[in-house]
Design a protein around this motif. Structure first.
Motif, PDB file in Angstrom:
ATOM      1  N   GLN A 365      -7.132   1.611   2.794  1.00 36.24           N
ATOM      2  CA  GLN A 365      -7.377   0.271   2.263  1.00 36.24           C
ATOM      3  C   GLN A 365      -8.040   0.306   0.883  1.00 36.24           C
ATOM      4  OE1 GLN A 365      -8.939  -2.597   5.182  1.00 36.24           O
ATOM      5  NE2 GLN A 365      -8.366  -1.152   6.794  1.00 36.24           N
ATOM      6  N   SER A 366      -8.604   1.452   0.506  1.00 39.66           N
ATOM      7  CA  SER A 366      -9.198   1.593  -0.827  1.00 39.66           C
ATOM      8  C   SER A 366      -8.183   2.007  -1.881  1.00 39.66           C
ATOM      9  CB  SER A 366     -10.315   2.652  -0.784  1.00 39.66           C
ATOM     10  OG  SER A 366     -11.329   2.304   0.120  1.00 39.66           O
ATOM     11  N   TRP A 367      -6.960   2.315  -1.449  1.00 40.37           N
ATOM     12  CA  TRP A 367      -5.937   2.802  -2.380  1.00 40.37           C
ATOM     13  C   TRP A 367      -5.309   1.652  -3.161  1.00 40.37           C
ATOM     14  CZ3 TRP A 367      -4.803   7.758  -3.607  1.00 40.37           C
ATOM     15  CH2 TRP A 367      -3.665   7.963  -4.406  1.00 40.37           C
ATOM     16  N   PRO A 368      -5.024   1.825  -4.459  1.00 31.63           N
ATOM     17  CA  PRO A 368      -5.339   3.000  -5.275  1.00 31.63           C
ATOM     18  C   PRO A 368      -6.821   3.030  -5.637  1.00 31.63           C
ATOM     19  CG  PRO A 368      -4.278   1.336  -6.615  1.00 31.63           C
ATOM     20  CD  PRO A 368      -4.246   0.822  -5.211  1.00 31.63           C
ATOM     21  N   TYR A 369      -7.397   4.214  -5.628  1.00 27.91           N
ATOM     22  CA  TYR A 369      -8.813   4.378  -5.904  1.00 27.91           C
ATOM     23  C   TYR A 369      -9.166   3.902  -7.318  1.00 27.91           C
ATOM     24  CZ  TYR A 369      -8.848   7.542  -1.831  1.00 27.91           C
ATOM     25  OH  TYR A 369      -8.743   8.096  -0.587  1.00 27.91           O
ATOM     26  N   ASP A 370     -10.453   3.527  -7.489  1.00 29.83           N
ATOM     27  CA  ASP A 370     -10.915   3.108  -8.808  1.00 29.83           C
ATOM     28  C   ASP A 370     -11.776   4.162  -9.493  1.00 29.83           C
ATOM     29  OD1 ASP A 370     -13.232   2.983  -7.327  1.00 29.83           O
ATOM     30  OD2 ASP A 370     -13.551   0.826  -7.574  1.00 29.83           O
TER      31      ASP A 370
END
Length: 695
Positions: A365-370
């Protein structure tokens, strides 16, 4: 408790970044659910000093108070992972360069080594990219120059390692670049490898129903194991632990499709407290071959792999070929190495696995990472999205359009229908349509793509006619799309289920001398060793005969058409028969035989109609396939669909026979697996079936 990280402040690219309240709520929910199951060391919960980076003469250490990761400098090998009182989770009996590493297999067209050149990707330069209290990112690079031609793969390589504050693990990603004027080369495989301590990690898990205690690597040695038909398969005859005696160990029994390859790893129950080591892949966008491509996961060693590109279950069709003037750059990863431990009782196997799955959901759910500092990895605000709806129209099934329930819809590089399963150089983005056929694909890198789809229950592939161009921040709505699967006339009969696998057909019990206990009474019974030999046991003299309307494909249709070993240690092909009746035959029109193959390996499939002795087959595929699915215990490889015209004059009213002959037979692993076979009548204004339909 598995932690979450809150990042705010000035980022490495000059951005101000933060985590939304909604996302914090999601992570807090995960933490509350997991509180009673797992934890990280108590000192980390009070980690107020932030991250620490220790640069020494020959290595560098990233430390966030939960774990410490040591990397050789400048080679970029992971030599140590310290966690929860254990000095090193990696195999201390191995050399430093053989514990945690990136590698690849390559070749130069003018050299053509038999198996390619193995390269552990030792780098020559080390750089600190980011060093703050919340974020460390390290870069290990190797730059190519013409003096290395023929000796080193012509790629600039940048291996990145990232640690975040209060994060129960670390990340790694790689950037490969081939410049325009560099020489041609082939890339067959690239991955990350972690070799864990064999005295600690004994239990392996990759899904809810695929996990077990594993043998030791010692059990595979000549003193304790017997090699079988190929080196990867070993019969355990005198294992250290007697419970494994008589089992077969083979790493290919633990392969998995890209779409399902999200988390796998190992659990140690001999440490106090018990702990887990997990490889989490939050996205398959950077993997080759699309969502159905199969790759290795974890296996005896104990070893855990993050495979980005391989030719397994596909063969030479998936080798990456680069021309002498072909610029290319690709980011592989990041993947996350997650560590967890149990401190307050309960079943460690269940709780550590459940925590790993929850952490996987957080990463997905965090994809794409920042947080990646490389400009080549694009955050969400530099990506786009596509929405739409896919319907299916087959007038011989239903007059109305049907929703593409469960359809896999994806974007891949422009190409022919179905080309996505061969596509390796670019990125792919896939999702599953809902029960009404609606789909949404987010986080798409800017580029021009084709939109592809395949619908379970229908043969063939869909490709949207227009190319789809994604730009940063774009949101494309392609509207309602209608897939018309191949169809010429009403179904006379059908065998199997069009799902791109042979799983619905008869898979025999294994030879009791060669079992893997995990797959006894398992849905994946096809993963047992040596099933190719069972065909000759069941059909020692005559080949399979299938009678439409009488036979049941679940019991009477063998899952693979393989070779038969003869008494003089040679192999012969086979001819299967499909017998069927037709009450009426239209001699003036053409029938259509649809043959969908789930895989093929070094085979020529020949079709004859009502005359086995015909010197020339009615249809031949020619020599196809290098999937090697049979030897590697798969149930599908690359999908192939053949549409064969059958003139009505070749059929008769009453009894008919289609002969399916598989030729080229020099090894036990040659063969084909069918996905689905259907005979269609001539075009008709009505959708009513004639003849029989095989159930």
């Amino acid at each position: 408790m598995s932690s979450f990280h809150v990042r705010s402040g000035r980022g490495p690219k000059g951005d101000v970044f933060s985590v939304s309240k909604t996302w914090l709520s999601v992570k807090l929910c995960f933490i509350i659910l997991l509180f009673q199951a797992v934890t990280f060391p108590a000192a980390a919960a009070q980690n107020i000093t932030g991250l620490q980076l220790h640069i020494r003469e020959q290595d560098v250490v990233m430390d966030n108070g939960i774990l410490q990761v040591t990397l050789s400098k400048p080679e970029g090998m992971v030599t140590g992972i310290q966690y929860n009182g254990v000095d090193n989770l990696l195999e201390i009996l191995n050399e430093d360069s053989n514990r945690g590493y990136w590698d690849l297999v390559w070749d130069a067209p003018e050299i053509k080594r038999k198996k390619g050149e193995f390269d552990r990707m030792e780098t020559t330069n080390f750089t600190v990219i980011v060093e703050t209290e919340n974020h460390i990112e390290l870069s290990f690079t190797r730059m190519w120059d013409p003096s290395l031609e023929g000796k080193v793969v012509p790629l600039n390589i940048d291996k990145r390692f990232v640690m975040l504050r209060n994060s129960p693990g670390f990340y790694s990603y790689g950037i490969y670049e081939h410049l325009k004027d560099w020489p041609a080369f082939d890339l067959a495989n690239t991955r990350i490898v972690f070799k864990l301590r064999k005295d600690k990690f004994h239990y392996m898990a990759m899904s809810d129903n695929r996990q077990r205690y594993m043998p030791l690597p010692d059990d595979r040695t000549a003193e304790r194991g017997q090699p079988l038909a190929y080196p990867e398969a070993v019969l355990l005859v005198n294992p250290v632990e007697p419970e494994f005696k008589g089992e077969v160990d083979d790493k290919y029994q633990y392969s998995i499709e890209n779409k399902d390859n999200r988390v796998h790893g190992w659990i140690s129950t001999v440490t106090d407290p018990p702990m887990g080591f997990w490889q989490i892949t939050p996205s398959e966008e950077f993997k080759s071959g699309g969502p159905l491509k199969q790759c290795l996961t974890s296996h005896v060693g104990p070893i855990t792999l993050a495979i980005f590109h391989s030719t397994h279950y596909s063969g030479a069709d998936l080798i990456l070929h680069f021309g002498p003037n072909e610029p290319w750059k690709k980011v592989f990863g990041p993947v996350f190495i997650h560590l967890n431990s149990l401190v307050n009782g309960g079943d460690p196997l269940k709780r550590l696995w459940e925590d790993a799955k929850q952490q996987m959901e957080v990463e997905v759910q965090s994809w794409p990472y920042d947080f990646p500092a490389s400009k080549d990895f694009l955050p969400l605000d530099q990506r786009g999205s596509v929405t739409g709806r896919l319907l299916v129209h087959d007038r011989y099934i239903c007059d109305e359009d049907l929703p593409g329930n469960g359809t896999l819809v994806g974007l891949a590089a422009p190409g022919d229908v179905g080309s996505w399963q061969f596509e390796c150089k670019g990125y792919q983005f896939w999702t599953k349509a809902d029960e009404r056929g609606y789909f949404s694909i987010t986080g798409i890198r800017p580029a021009t793509y084709n939109l592809f789809a395949y619908v379970p229950g229908f043969i063939g592939d869909y490709r949207y006619d227009a190319e789809v161009t994604i730009s940063p921040g774009s949101d494309k709505d392609v509207g309602t799309l209608v897939y018309e699967p191949p169809r010429s006339g009403p179904t006379q009969w059908e065998i199997g289920i069009p799902d791109r696998t042979a799983a619905e057909f008869f898979v025999p019990d294994p030879n009791p001398m060669y079992i893997n206990k995990l797959y006894l009474n398992h849905t994946d019974r096809f993963r047992q060793y040596g099933l190719w030999e069972r065909y000759a046991d069941l059909y020692p003299h005559n080949d399979m005969v299938y009678t439409v309307g009488v036979s049941d494909y679940r019991k009477d249709f063998f899952f693979a058409q393989v070779t038969r070993k003869t008494d003089n240690n040679t192999y012969q092909g086979s001819t299967w028969q499909i017998k069927f009746e037709l009450d009426i035959v239209d001699k003036n029109n053409t029938y259509k035989l649809r043959i969908a193959l789930a895989t093929a390996h070094a085979s020529d499939l020949q079709v004859r109609i009502n005359d086995l002795r015909a010197s020339n087959p009615h249809f031949s595929t020619g020599l196809i396939g290098n999937d090697n699915t049979i030897a590697r215990h798969g149930i599908h490889g690359l999908y192939r669909l053949y549409n064969v015209d059958v003139p009505g004059v070749q059929l008769v009213e009453g009894n008919n026979t289609i002969f399916l002959t598989r030729t080229w037979s020099t090894s036990p692993f040659q063969g084909i697996m069918y996905d689905y076979i259907r005979l269609e009548g001539p075009p008709s204004s009505k959708g009513n079936n004639l003849g029989f339909s095989s159930k």
